[in-house]
Write a protein that holds these residues in place. Structure first.
Motif, PDB file in Angstrom:
ATOM      1  N   ILE A 181      -8.303 -13.547   8.594  1.00  0.00           N
ATOM      2  CA  ILE A 181      -7.286 -13.121   7.614  1.00  0.00           C
ATOM      3  C   ILE A 181      -6.885 -11.667   7.878  1.00  0.00           C
ATOM      4  N   ALA A 182      -7.878 -10.831   8.209  1.00  0.00           N
ATOM      5  CA  ALA A 182      -7.589  -9.411   8.443  1.00  0.00           C
ATOM      6  C   ALA A 182      -6.612  -9.261   9.617  1.00  0.00           C
ATOM      7  N   LEU A 183      -6.820 -10.048  10.673  1.00  0.00           N
ATOM      8  CA  LEU A 183      -5.918  -9.967  11.838  1.00  0.00           C
ATOM      9  C   LEU A 183      -4.540 -10.531  11.505  1.00  0.00           C
ATOM     10  N   GLN A 184      -4.530 -11.570  10.673  1.00  0.00           N
ATOM     11  CA  GLN A 184      -3.252 -12.146  10.232  1.00  0.00           C
ATOM     12  C   GLN A 184      -2.469 -11.121   9.393  1.00  0.00           C
ATOM     13  N   VAL A 185      -3.158 -10.461   8.464  1.00  0.00           N
ATOM     14  CA  VAL A 185      -2.521  -9.420   7.638  1.00  0.00           C
ATOM     15  C   VAL A 185      -1.999  -8.312   8.548  1.00  0.00           C
ATOM     16  N   ASN A 186      -2.773  -7.965   9.561  1.00  0.00           N
ATOM     17  CA  ASN A 186      -2.341  -6.918  10.502  1.00  0.00           C
ATOM     18  C   ASN A 186      -1.032  -7.322  11.186  1.00  0.00           C
ATOM     19  N   ASP A 187      -0.963  -8.553  11.677  1.00  0.00           N
ATOM     20  CA  ASP A 187       0.258  -9.028  12.351  1.00  0.00           C
ATOM     21  C   ASP A 187       1.461  -8.937  11.407  1.00  0.00           C
ATOM     22  N   ILE A 188       1.255  -9.407  10.180  1.00  0.00           N
ATOM     23  CA  ILE A 188       2.358  -9.458   9.205  1.00  0.00           C
ATOM     24  C   ILE A 188       2.807  -8.037   8.839  1.00  0.00           C
ATOM     25  N   LEU A 189       1.839  -7.180   8.502  1.00  0.00           N
ATOM     26  CA  LEU A 189       2.206  -5.839   8.013  1.00  0.00           C
ATOM     27  C   LEU A 189       2.707  -4.933   9.132  1.00  0.00           C
ATOM     28  N   GLN A 190       2.164  -5.107  10.329  1.00  0.00           N
ATOM     29  CA  GLN A 190       2.630  -4.284  11.456  1.00  0.00           C
ATOM     30  C   GLN A 190       4.133  -4.481  11.676  1.00  0.00           C
ATOM     31  N   LEU A 191       4.548  -5.756  11.713  1.00  0.00           N
ATOM     32  CA  LEU A 191       5.965  -6.085  11.931  1.00  0.00           C
ATOM     33  C   LEU A 191       6.839  -5.569  10.794  1.00  0.00           C
ATOM     34  N   TYR A 192       6.364  -5.791   9.579  1.00  0.00           N
ATOM     35  CA  TYR A 192       7.090  -5.370   8.372  1.00  0.00           C
ATOM     36  C   TYR A 192       7.282  -3.850   8.379  1.00  0.00           C
ATOM     37  N   LEU A 193       6.203  -3.121   8.670  1.00  0.00           N
ATOM     38  CA  LEU A 193       6.258  -1.658   8.618  1.00  0.00           C
ATOM     39  C   LEU A 193       7.099  -1.089   9.767  1.00  0.00           C
ATOM     40  N   GLU A 194       7.043  -1.776  10.897  1.00  0.00           N
ATOM     41  CA  GLU A 194       7.862  -1.347  12.041  1.00  0.00           C
ATOM     42  C   GLU A 194       9.340  -1.283  11.643  1.00  0.00           C
ATOM     43  N   GLN A 195       9.756  -2.293  10.869  1.00  0.00           N
ATOM     44  CA  GLN A 195      11.157  -2.318  10.408  1.00  0.00           C
ATOM     45  C   GLN A 195      11.475  -1.162   9.463  1.00  0.00           C
ATOM     46  N   LYS A 196      10.435  -0.564   8.910  1.00  0.00           N
ATOM     47  CA  LYS A 196      10.625   0.562   7.975  1.00  0.00           C
ATOM     48  C   LYS A 196      10.366   1.890   8.679  1.00  0.00           C
ATOM     49  N   GLY A 197      10.266   1.851  10.003  1.00  0.00           N
ATOM     50  CA  GLY A 197      10.046   3.082  10.762  1.00  0.00           C
ATOM     51  C   GLY A 197       8.630   3.612  10.668  1.00  0.00           C
ATOM     52  N   LEU A 198       7.686   2.711  10.410  1.00  0.00           N
ATOM     53  CA  LEU A 198       6.300   3.151  10.225  1.00  0.00           C
ATOM     54  C   LEU A 198       5.356   2.451  11.193  1.00  0.00           C
ATOM     55  N   VAL A 199       4.354   3.200  11.643  1.00  0.00           N
ATOM     56  CA  VAL A 199       3.310   2.645  12.493  1.00  0.00           C
ATOM     57  C   VAL A 199       2.086   2.384  11.610  1.00  0.00           C
ATOM     58  N   LEU A 200       1.569   1.168  11.698  1.00  0.00           N
ATOM     59  CA  LEU A 200       0.334   0.848  10.974  1.00  0.00           C
ATOM     60  C   LEU A 200      -0.835   1.181  11.907  1.00  0.00           C
ATOM     61  N   VAL A 201      -1.453   2.317  11.665  1.00  0.00           N
ATOM     62  CA  VAL A 201      -2.528   2.816  12.537  1.00  0.00           C
ATOM     63  C   VAL A 201      -3.807   2.026  12.295  1.00  0.00           C
ATOM     64  N   ASP A 202      -4.213   1.959  11.037  1.00  0.00           N
ATOM     65  CA  ASP A 202      -5.407   1.182  10.654  1.00  0.00           C
ATOM     66  C   ASP A 202      -5.365   0.933   9.146  1.00  0.00           C
ATOM     67  N   PHE A 203      -6.226   0.078   8.675  1.00  0.00           N
ATOM     68  CA  PHE A 203      -6.311  -0.169   7.228  1.00  0.00           C
ATOM     69  C   PHE A 203      -7.626  -0.851   6.895  1.00  0.00           C
ATOM     70  N   LYS A 204      -7.937  -0.807   5.601  1.00  0.00           N
ATOM     71  CA  LYS A 204      -9.183  -1.400   5.101  1.00  0.00           C
ATOM     72  C   LYS A 204      -8.865  -2.476   4.072  1.00  0.00           C
ATOM     73  N   LEU A 205      -9.507  -3.618   4.205  1.00  0.00           N
ATOM     74  CA  LEU A 205      -9.354  -4.690   3.222  1.00  0.00           C
ATOM     75  C   LEU A 205     -10.692  -4.982   2.567  1.00  0.00           C
ATOM     76  N   GLU A 206     -10.612  -5.549   1.365  1.00  0.00           N
ATOM     77  CA  GLU A 206     -11.825  -6.089   0.739  1.00  0.00           C
ATOM     78  C   GLU A 206     -11.527  -7.518   0.318  1.00  0.00           C
ATOM     79  N   PHE A 207     -12.575  -8.316   0.282  1.00  0.00           N
ATOM     80  CA  PHE A 207     -12.432  -9.730  -0.057  1.00  0.00           C
ATOM     81  C   PHE A 207     -13.374 -10.083  -1.207  1.00  0.00           C
TER      82      PHE A 207
END
Ligand code: UDP
Length: 239
Positions: free
Chosen positions: A154-180
């Motif tokens: 799920i963490a890798l899936q979220v990364n794929d989704i958010l990386q693309l989304y943020l790229e469109q907003k001119g942002l680089v997703l460097v890293d992030f933390k999730l909890e489950f």
């Protein structure tokens, strides 16, 4: 139990019960902390921004089929979430070297990783949230191996989704933390928050840091950076 009685208070949020046993009320605080609580400040309005930004990310993930605990925002500082039992692990995904990875492995900050990596940290303030491998997690019975595999996926899936989304907003997703967490039926759900407190975002042209590193590293304009993230994600501007 009264719905005003505090169930849990963390560094950035408070949790209260509601009339529905399966639903909790989260109150985002204005407190900023770093370095395991050693550095502290009150940043008026941070709670509102993190509440709004988390809502936008969770709503976006819903559209992409990721299940999570977020239900709805009910005021500037409050949201309702599904009650889950939190797994005491922080799941970190990294695309670019920064923060503790730089210190641990000696890569220069900003080094692009050849593929995303996933790390698990034990949520334990007394131990300073140590890095855990799968054997440590099994030894301490923090999660089953199925859950570890599922969290990683799920963490890798979220990364794929958010990386693309943020790229469109001119942002680089460097890293992030999730909890489950695990809901009463045993389903693993993404929980906690997704905000500039828990992610690193860099402007993809200037490299400007637009996240909690502005607070950690005394770079100034912390709230302005959070506001900028909110606006780039389509949030309304504040006066
Ligand atoms: N992170 C977090 N909570 C923590 C530790 C890390 O939200 O208790 C986030 C942090 O904001 C960054 C990512 O996880 O986006 C990786 O953090 P890192 O391990 O580099 O640690 P830090 O720089 O926070 O010491």
């Amino acid at each position: 139990m009264s719905t005003d009685s505090l169930l849990y208070e963390g560094k950035a949020k408070q949790l209260f019960p509601t009339d529905d046993l399966q639903v909790l009320r989260v109150v985002y605080k204005d407190s900023a902390t770093a370095f395991n609580g050693e550095k502290k400040a009150e940043l008026e309005g941070k709670g509102v921004l993190n509440n709004q930004i988390s809502k936008l990310f969770f709503d976006y993930l819903t559209k992409h089929g990721v299940e999570h605990h977020f239900i709805e925002m009910i005021s500037d500082y409050e949201q309702l979430v599904k009650r889950v039992s939190i797994i005491p692990l922080e799941v970190v995904v990294r695309n670019i070297a920064a923060g503790s990875l730089v210190k641990r492995v000696g890569l220069a900050e900003g080094t692009q990783l050849s593929r995303p990596i996933v790390e698990f940290y034990y949520k334990n303030d007394g131990l300073g949230d140590p890095l855990m491998n799968q054997d440590h997690i099994a030894m301490l019975e923090l999660a089953t191996s199925d859950q570890v595999g599922h969290m990683r996926q799920i963490a890798l899936q979220v990364n794929d989704i958010l990386q693309l989304y943020l790229e469109q907003k001119g942002l680089v997703l460097v890293d992030f933390k999730l909890e489950f967490g695990v809901d009463p039926s045993g389903t693993l759900l993404l929980a906690d928050e997704i905000s500039p407190d828990t992610c690193r975002f860099w402007d993809n042209v200037t490299g400007k840091k637009l996240d909690k590193d502005r607070f950690r590293q005394d770079l100034g304009n912390v709230l302005e950076a959070y506001q900028e993230i909110y606006q780039r994600l389509g949030g309304a501007s504040h006066a």
